[in-house]
Design a protein around this motif. Structure first.
Motif, short mmCIF file in Angstrom:
data_model
loop_
_atom_site.label_atom_id
_atom_site.label_comp_id
_atom_site.label_asym_id
_atom_site.label_seq_id
_atom_site.Cartn_x
_atom_site.Cartn_y
_atom_site.Cartn_z
N TYR A 1 1.45 5.99 7.16
CA TYR A 1 2.59 5.08 7.05
C TYR A 1 2.21 3.64 7.36
O TYR A 1 2.83 2.71 6.84
CB TYR A 1 3.75 5.59 7.90
N GLU A 2 1.19 3.45 8.15
CA GLU A 2 0.67 2.10 8.35
C GLU A 2 0.11 1.56 7.03
O GLU A 2 0.32 0.40 6.68
CB GLU A 2 -0.41 2.10 9.43
N GLU A 3 -0.57 2.42 6.30
CA GLU A 3 -1.12 2.02 4.99
C GLU A 3 0.00 1.77 3.98
O GLU A 3 -0.05 0.80 3.21
CB GLU A 3 -2.06 3.11 4.47
N LEU A 4 1.02 2.61 3.97
CA LEU A 4 2.14 2.43 3.05
C LEU A 4 2.93 1.16 3.36
O LEU A 4 3.62 0.63 2.49
CB LEU A 4 3.07 3.65 3.11
N ASN A 5 2.82 0.67 4.59
CA ASN A 5 3.52 -0.55 5.00
C ASN A 5 2.64 -1.78 4.93
O ASN A 5 3.03 -2.85 5.40
CB ASN A 5 4.07 -0.39 6.42
N ASP A 6 1.46 -1.66 4.34
CA ASP A 6 0.54 -2.78 4.19
C ASP A 6 0.76 -3.41 2.81
O ASP A 6 0.44 -2.81 1.79
CB ASP A 6 -0.90 -2.28 4.32
N GLU A 7 1.32 -4.59 2.79
CA GLU A 7 1.65 -5.23 1.51
C GLU A 7 0.41 -5.45 0.65
O GLU A 7 0.48 -5.37 -0.58
CB GLU A 7 2.36 -6.57 1.75
N SER A 8 -0.74 -5.73 1.29
CA SER A 8 -1.95 -5.99 0.51
C SER A 8 -2.44 -4.75 -0.23
O SER A 8 -3.20 -4.85 -1.19
CB SER A 8 -3.06 -6.51 1.43
N ALA A 9 -2.02 -3.55 0.21
CA ALA A 9 -2.43 -2.30 -0.44
C ALA A 9 -1.34 -1.74 -1.35
O ALA A 9 -1.49 -0.66 -1.92
CB ALA A 9 -2.78 -1.25 0.62
N PHE A 10 -0.26 -2.49 -1.52
CA PHE A 10 0.91 -1.99 -2.26
C PHE A 10 0.65 -2.01 -3.77
O PHE A 10 0.24 -3.02 -4.33
CB PHE A 10 2.12 -2.87 -1.94
N ASN A 11 0.91 -0.89 -4.42
CA ASN A 11 0.85 -0.77 -5.87
C ASN A 11 2.25 -0.40 -6.35
O ASN A 11 2.65 0.77 -6.28
CB ASN A 11 -0.17 0.29 -6.29
N GLY A 12 2.99 -1.40 -6.82
CA GLY A 12 4.38 -1.18 -7.18
C GLY A 12 4.57 -0.19 -8.30
O GLY A 12 5.58 0.52 -8.36
N MET A 13 3.60 -0.09 -9.21
CA MET A 13 3.73 0.83 -10.33
C MET A 13 3.46 2.28 -9.93
O MET A 13 3.78 3.20 -10.67
CB MET A 13 2.79 0.42 -11.47
N ASP A 14 2.86 2.47 -8.76
CA ASP A 14 2.51 3.82 -8.31
C ASP A 14 3.38 4.29 -7.14
O ASP A 14 3.36 5.46 -6.81
CB ASP A 14 1.04 3.85 -7.89
N ARG A 15 4.15 3.37 -6.54
CA ARG A 15 4.83 3.72 -5.30
C ARG A 15 5.88 4.82 -5.48
O ARG A 15 6.01 5.70 -4.63
CB ARG A 15 5.45 2.45 -4.68
N TYR A 16 6.64 4.78 -6.57
CA TYR A 16 7.62 5.84 -6.80
C TYR A 16 6.93 7.19 -6.94
O TYR A 16 7.38 8.20 -6.37
CB TYR A 16 8.43 5.53 -8.06
#
Length: 352
Positions: free
Chosen positions: A200-215
């Motif tokens: 969850y720390e990784e999921l809350n890291d904006e620099s690692a965020f992939n908006g097309m894959d998050r769903y």
């Protein structure tokens, strides 16, 4: 980041299964009776949830709770359902609209507490509410898609599980169902975040965020969590007092993409027009997931039938990922439930 979990999805196989389902399989019109039952449907003021709620009322459920973020929209949905089901005249008493905002932990816990205190029985909970947002947004310290689709969806599930279990023992005619509306998109992610020490720390890291894959990731986490939860419950109770299902409604012409940018919305709108089902047809799968037998406990359902999840989930890698997701998610959920001392799911879960 080290690659403890080298996940390689079978995209071609998943795409073939998807196309066969969308073009060659249509779930039958539901006829199962829900007489005497109390049914809760989240996200039921529009789309899949609304059509599923209409089916439950048509199929004679005694009480229908429309759990919605905006009460005024829920009241409009209620009026539409009452008008459309001609053989019943009790809609204004049988259908209630309750507020539920899954972006808010307090709203989620308050809703669960109201269910426990005001409803004598709960036979079906359909957790349909969810979002698909490709833009970075944080709510209560968590990225919004994870907050809604994973954390508070699962928080609500565990908070309501004791009430469902109680219903099973108080009302012998009932086999309660807890349904998480999931998706075939869990097949399409490599889930790189699971390799982080703290998921969850990784999921809350904006620099690692992939908006097309998050769903896709959010739906995979649901699948892994529910499978592990059911495995642990089976270890202490082989005969489930509550049937827990994961249901895939297929691609539907819904407003799920309303939070995405305009270009993405139009692209997906075109794809949904070509390959999508109506929300009424998709909602039939939600009804089937709410009346299936114990053979579907912990299973992923499509078109009203059990279907395999992504193949890697059945491997040792999958078992390890499943345990990690469950244990790290439970830490988050435990922290949230302690905000309300009445949110006790220990009796229903046993020792997890």
């Amino acid at each position: 980041m080290s690659q403890e979990f080298n996940i390689q999805p079978h995209f071609g196989t998943a795409l073939g299964t998807f196309l066969r389902s969308q073009y060659f399989r249509t779930p039958a019109y539901p006829t199962h009776s829900f007489a005497n039952q109390t049914v809760i449907v989240t996200g039921s003021n529009g789309g899949l949830g609304f059509e599923a709620a209409r089916h439950f009322y048509r199929l004679n459920c005694a009480k229908l709770i429309l759990a919605v973020r905006t009460v005024s929209k829920g009241e409009t949905a209620k009026e539409d359902i009452v008008r459309s089901v001609q053989h019943r005249t009790d809609g204004f008493e049988a259908i209630e609209v309750w507020p539920l905002d899954l972006t808010s932990t307090q709203s989620t816990l308050s809703f669960a507490e109201r269910v426990k205190s005001e409803l004598p029985r709960v036979d079906v909970v359909v957790e349909n509410a969810g979002i698909n947002n490709t833009a970075w947004q944080v709510v209560e310290g968590f990225e919004q898609v994870i907050q809604v689709n994973v954390i508070n969806t699962l928080l609500l599930a565990l908070c309501l599980l004791p009430k469902l279990t109680e219903t099973r023992f108080k009302y012998p005619d009932s086999i309660p169902h807890l349904e998480i509306v999931s998706s075939e998109v869990h097949h399409y992610t490599k889930f790189p975040e699971v390799n982080a020490p703290d998921l969850y720390e990784e999921l809350n890291d904006e620099s690692a965020f992939n908006g097309m894959d998050r769903y896709n990731v959010s739906k995979l986490i649901e699948v892994l969590f529910v499978r592990e939860l059911v495995d642990r419950m089976k270890a202490t109770s082989p005969e489930p007092p509550v049937v827990i299902t994961l249901v895939n409604p297929g691609l539907c012409r819904s407003n799920l993409d309303r939070s995405m940018n305009v270009v993405a919305q139009w692209l997906l709108y075109g794809f949904r027009l070509i390959a999508g089902r109506s929300t009424e047809v998709g909602s039939r799968t939600l009804v089937y997931g709410a009346c299936t037998g114990p053979e579907s406990h912990g299973e992923f359902m499509s078109d009203g039938q059990n279907q395999n999840v992504e193949p890697w989930i059945y491997t040792e890698t999958g078992n390890k990922a499943q345990r990690k997701v469950f244990e790290q998610t439970m830490r988050v959920l435990d922290e949230r439930r302690f905000r309300d001392s009445k949110a006790d799911w220990g009796v229903a879960l046993g020792s997890y």
